[in-house]
Design an enzyme around this catalytic site. Structure first.
Site, PDB file in Angstrom:
ATOM      1  CG  ASP A 146      -1.810  -1.204   1.343  1.00 15.86           C
ATOM      2  OD1 ASP A 146      -1.450  -2.260   0.808  1.00 15.86           O
ATOM      3  OD2 ASP A 146      -2.865  -1.090   1.986  1.00 15.86           O
ATOM      4  CG  ASP A 160      -5.717   0.749   0.416  1.00 19.48           C
ATOM      5  OD1 ASP A 160      -6.743   0.800  -0.298  1.00 19.48           O
ATOM      6  OD2 ASP A 160      -5.741   0.399   1.608  1.00 19.48           O
ATOM      7  CG  ASN A 192      -9.976  -0.707   2.079  1.00 19.56           C
ATOM      8  OD1 ASN A 192      -8.793  -0.813   1.779  1.00 19.56           O
ATOM      9  ND2 ASN A 192     -10.351  -0.320   3.278  1.00 19.56           N
ATOM     10  CG  HIS A 193      -8.166   3.599   1.664  1.00 19.49           C
ATOM     11  ND1 HIS A 193      -8.236   4.730   2.450  1.00 19.49           N
ATOM     12  CD2 HIS A 193      -7.967   2.558   2.520  1.00 19.49           C
ATOM     13  CE1 HIS A 193      -8.081   4.397   3.720  1.00 19.49           C
ATOM     14  NE2 HIS A 193      -7.917   3.083   3.791  1.00 19.49           N
ATOM     15  NE  ARG A 216     -18.329   3.387   6.252  1.00 18.58           N
ATOM     16  CZ  ARG A 216     -17.285   2.606   6.495  1.00 18.58           C
ATOM     17  NH1 ARG A 216     -16.734   1.888   5.515  1.00 18.58           N
ATOM     18  NH2 ARG A 216     -16.762   2.531   7.710  1.00 18.58           N
ATOM     19  CG  HIS A 222      -6.520  -4.101  -0.838  1.00 20.13           C
ATOM     20  ND1 HIS A 222      -5.278  -3.497  -0.890  1.00 20.13           N
ATOM     21  CD2 HIS A 222      -7.166  -3.529   0.210  1.00 20.13           C
ATOM     22  CE1 HIS A 222      -5.198  -2.581   0.080  1.00 20.13           C
ATOM     23  NE2 HIS A 222      -6.323  -2.595   0.758  1.00 20.13           N
ATOM     24  CE  LYS A 224     -16.198  -4.298   5.926  1.00 21.17           C
ATOM     25  NZ  LYS A 224     -15.968  -5.453   6.776  1.00 21.17           N
TER      26      LYS A 224
END
Length: 317
Positions: A21, A55, A88-89, A140, A221, A246
């Site tokens: 990352d 990420d 996820n980012h 979010r 990831h 999610k």
């Protein structure tokens, strides 16, 4: 009598490098890349498969420059193979700027909000332009979290629960502003849209006490879920099924830490970032030494040698 032929050049295992990352730290990325170039023979490096574990954004100050660097790699190193996994980012960033695919089952993104609605107030989900049918993670990501301190990480939140504030700033707009949708250039949107959720390689070599072992490699990831059929998981990830609010393979923790049991029957490397740790156990490789912390290195692992290279290494030829 004929000289014995030397086939070492044709049988030499290809170099596969997995990079952890980056989280918006362009200087770390540049230094790591320079160290990787120094560490390996030019022919090996220039024909390597480079897998970025996701990420790229948030936490660090230079997301925009990091994406520029990654986007330019294929033209600068045309004989390398580059794989850009979504973290996820990155998925949440892509969701906010509107480049994740619509759910294939015809559902609306907002149908996924309900499951997590008890967190909406605390996380201060985004409610600006375009929120009405935005994937939960985009809301979010651009939200304004009510608490200032992340007790788990021991750090201040940077804007949202994703620490997305520095990403907005790197594009010249305030955190949580819909102006980011216009400020992100088209080539960056394409990069975000094209990221893969999983990548497979059929023949990757790894060195252990017994010599060279030929393995399958799966890069994802966070990892693959235990107790769920692996083929179904891979099918879901390849299809980029966005109807779920999610995506566990991108954002899970304990549920994706280990290699699923069915993959232990034939040698399969499972390589991930995400977890804020460097963890190497058998064929399970977790390469996220930095975790987005300013004072921790970005690491990469090279196969087959299992050599670790960091941005902080002082390497010379």
């Amino acid at each position: 009598m004929a000289e014995p032929s030397n086939n070492s050049s044709t049988t030499k295992p290809r170099l596969v490098i997995c990079i952890g990352d980056i989280h918006g730290y362009i200087t770390k990325l540049q230094n790591l890349w320079s160290n990787l170039e120094t560490q390996f023979e030019p022919l090996d490096f220039n024909t390597a498969t480079i897998i970025f574990l996701g990420d790229y954004c948030d936490r660090g100050p230079d997301t925009k420059k990091v994406l520029d660097f990654l986007i330019n790699l294929p033209s600068k190193y045309p004989t390398q193979k580059h794989v850009f996994l979504s973290g996820n980012h990155d998925f949440a960033f892509a969701a906010f700027v509107g480049v994740v695919p619509e759910p294939q089952n015809g559902a609306l993104f907002k149908e996924g909000w309900k499951e997590y609605e008890e967190s909406e107030d605390r996380e201060g989900w985004y409610k600006g332009d375009g929120y009405e049918n935005m994937h939960l993670q985009g809301r979010r990501w651009a939200g304004h979290i009510k608490v200032s301190f992340n007790t788990i990480k021991g750090t201040e939140y940077k804007g949202s629960i994703y620490d997305a504030g520095p990403t907005f700033t790197s594009y010249g707009v305030p955190h949580g502003s819909s102006d980011l949708m216009k400020a992100v250039p088209d080539d960056h949107k394409k990069f975000l849209a094209d990221m893969v959720w999983v990548h497979e390689e059929d023949d990757v070599c790894i060195e252990d006490e017994g010599g060279i072992k030929h393995c399958k490699l799966i890069a994802v990831h966070a990892g693959l879920e235990k107790g769920k059929n692996v083929d179904e998981q891979l099918k879901f990830l390849k299809a980029k099924e966005t109807h779920v609010p999610k995506i566990e393979a991108l954002s899970g923790r304990k549920s994706v830490w280990d290699i699923p049991k069915e993959l232990t029957e034939k040698p399969t490397i499972v390589v991930s970032g995400h977890h804020g740790k460097l963890h190497i156990e058998g064929l399970r490789l977790i390469i996220d030494e930095g975790g987005g912390f300013e004072n921790k290195p970005v690491a990469a692992i090279a196969l087959p040698s299992m050599k670790l290279v960091r941005d902080t290494d002082n390497l010379t030829k």
